[in-house]
Design a protein around this motif. Structure first.
Motif, PDB file in Angstrom:
ATOM      1  N   ARG A  75       5.992  -9.609 -11.275  1.00 27.53           N
ATOM      2  CA  ARG A  75       7.001  -9.919 -10.244  1.00 27.53           C
ATOM      3  C   ARG A  75       8.086  -8.842 -10.237  1.00 27.53           C
ATOM      4  N   PHE A  76       8.548  -8.464 -11.427  1.00 28.65           N
ATOM      5  CA  PHE A  76       9.594  -7.451 -11.578  1.00 28.65           C
ATOM      6  C   PHE A  76       9.127  -6.106 -11.005  1.00 28.65           C
ATOM      7  N   GLY A  77       7.960  -5.650 -11.431  1.00 30.15           N
ATOM      8  CA  GLY A  77       7.447  -4.359 -10.998  1.00 30.15           C
ATOM      9  C   GLY A  77       7.125  -4.326  -9.511  1.00 30.15           C
ATOM     10  N   ASP A  78       6.537  -5.401  -9.002  1.00 28.00           N
ATOM     11  CA  ASP A  78       6.199  -5.450  -7.575  1.00 28.00           C
ATOM     12  C   ASP A  78       7.465  -5.355  -6.713  1.00 28.00           C
ATOM     13  N   ARG A 100       8.344  -2.373  -4.059  1.00 25.24           N
ATOM     14  CA  ARG A 100       8.677  -2.639  -2.652  1.00 25.24           C
ATOM     15  C   ARG A 100      10.042  -2.050  -2.311  1.00 25.24           C
ATOM     16  N   GLY A 101      10.980  -2.166  -3.225  1.00 27.41           N
ATOM     17  CA  GLY A 101      12.311  -1.597  -2.989  1.00 27.41           C
ATOM     18  C   GLY A 101      12.259  -0.082  -2.829  1.00 27.41           C
ATOM     19  N   ARG A 102      11.460   0.576  -3.666  1.00 26.69           N
ATOM     20  CA  ARG A 102      11.337   2.035  -3.542  1.00 26.69           C
ATOM     21  C   ARG A 102      10.667   2.416  -2.229  1.00 26.69           C
ATOM     22  N   ALA A 103       9.662   1.635  -1.817  1.00 24.41           N
ATOM     23  CA  ALA A 103       8.985   1.911  -0.546  1.00 24.41           C
ATOM     24  C   ALA A 103       9.966   1.727   0.624  1.00 24.41           C
ATOM     25  N   ARG A 104      10.768   0.662   0.585  1.00 25.56           N
ATOM     26  CA  ARG A 104      11.767   0.448   1.642  1.00 25.56           C
ATOM     27  C   ARG A 104      12.788   1.576   1.657  1.00 25.56           C
ATOM     28  N   ALA A 105      13.219   2.012   0.480  1.00 25.85           N
ATOM     29  CA  ALA A 105      14.195   3.106   0.399  1.00 25.85           C
ATOM     30  C   ALA A 105      13.599   4.398   0.956  1.00 25.85           C
ATOM     31  N   MET A 140       0.824  -1.189   0.000  1.00 24.96           N
ATOM     32  CA  MET A 140       0.000   0.000   0.000  1.00 24.96           C
ATOM     33  C   MET A 140       0.872   1.258   0.000  1.00 24.96           C
ATOM     34  N   LEU A 141       1.987   1.222   0.719  1.00 27.00           N
ATOM     35  CA  LEU A 141       2.887   2.374   0.749  1.00 27.00           C
ATOM     36  C   LEU A 141       3.387   2.685  -0.658  1.00 27.00           C
ATOM     37  N   ALA A 142       3.767   1.671  -1.408  1.00 23.67           N
ATOM     38  CA  ALA A 142       4.255   1.877  -2.772  1.00 23.67           C
ATOM     39  C   ALA A 142       3.187   2.546  -3.631  1.00 23.67           C
ATOM     40  N   ILE A 143       1.947   2.147  -3.455  1.00 24.27           N
ATOM     41  CA  ILE A 143       0.854   2.745  -4.227  1.00 24.27           C
ATOM     42  C   ILE A 143       0.690   4.212  -3.867  1.00 24.27           C
ATOM     43  N   LEU A 144       0.768   4.534  -2.574  1.00 29.23           N
ATOM     44  CA  LEU A 144       0.662   5.931  -2.157  1.00 29.23           C
ATOM     45  C   LEU A 144       1.797   6.760  -2.743  1.00 29.23           C
ATOM     46  N   ALA A 168       8.871   6.619 -11.751  1.00 33.04           N
ATOM     47  CA  ALA A 168       9.579   5.377 -11.411  1.00 33.04           C
ATOM     48  C   ALA A 168       8.894   4.171 -12.047  1.00 33.04           C
ATOM     49  N   GLY A 169       7.565   4.172 -12.080  1.00 37.00           N
ATOM     50  CA  GLY A 169       6.833   3.086 -12.722  1.00 37.00           C
ATOM     51  C   GLY A 169       7.102   3.035 -14.217  1.00 37.00           C
ATOM     52  N   TYR A 170       7.227   4.202 -14.830  1.00 34.70           N
ATOM     53  CA  TYR A 170       7.547   4.258 -16.257  1.00 34.70           C
ATOM     54  C   TYR A 170       8.950   3.685 -16.488  1.00 34.70           C
ATOM     55  N   ARG A 171       9.869   4.046 -15.604  1.00 31.46           N
ATOM     56  CA  ARG A 171      11.233   3.526 -15.719  1.00 31.46           C
ATOM     57  C   ARG A 171      11.242   2.003 -15.566  1.00 31.46           C
TER      58      ARG A 171
END
Length: 134
Positions: A107-110, A114-119, A1-5, A57-60
């Motif tokens: 799988r790749f995008g998820d 998650r990595g961006r949310a953790r960062a 959910m954090l990644a979506i926000l 980031a999603g486009y990238r």
């Protein structure tokens, strides 16, 4: 959910995280009006604001995924699909025709989300940890 926000439209999205539970709330839920927890909802020590940073980031992610696609014809169709407005929809429409590529992309995008949310959490001074049941 954090990644979506984090990846929402900066003009319309964002939200906050309950520092005590980790629950994420989209900004639109705050616009529904005060509920029984209104006093708790205003506690600045309880909530961490989550900005909406947009879809760059999603486009990238789509660009990077295309670089990994081994099927040259599929890669070409995906490159064409991401040009201009509506890129995300067209990209997904092209992928929908190839179940294996669709699954790999998700799988790749998820994982990248998650990595961006953790960062982002780390930049805010938080260290995500696994839940006790993990």
């Amino acid at each position: 959910m954090l990644a979506i926000l984090l990846e929402g439209d900066p003009a319309e999205s964002g939200g906050r995280i309950d520092r005590s539970t980790g629950e994420c709330r989209p900004a639109f839920t705050d616009e529904l009006g005060p509920g029984p927890e209104a006093e708790e909802d205003d506690d600045p020590e309880r909530w961490l604001y989550v900005p909406a940073l947009g879809s760059r980031a999603g486009y990238r992610d789509m660009e990077l995924f295309i670089e990994e696609v081994e099927d040259a014809a599929l890669a070409d169709r995906l490159r064409i699909a991401i040009g201009g407005r509506g890129a995300f929809r067209r990209f997904k429409d092209v992928l929908a025709g190839d179940k294996r590529a669709w699954s790999r992309y998700h799988r790749f995008g998820d994982e990248r989300q998650r990595g961006r949310a953790r960062a982002w959490l780390a930049e805010e001074g938080y260290c995500p940890r696994a839940s006790p049941s993990s």
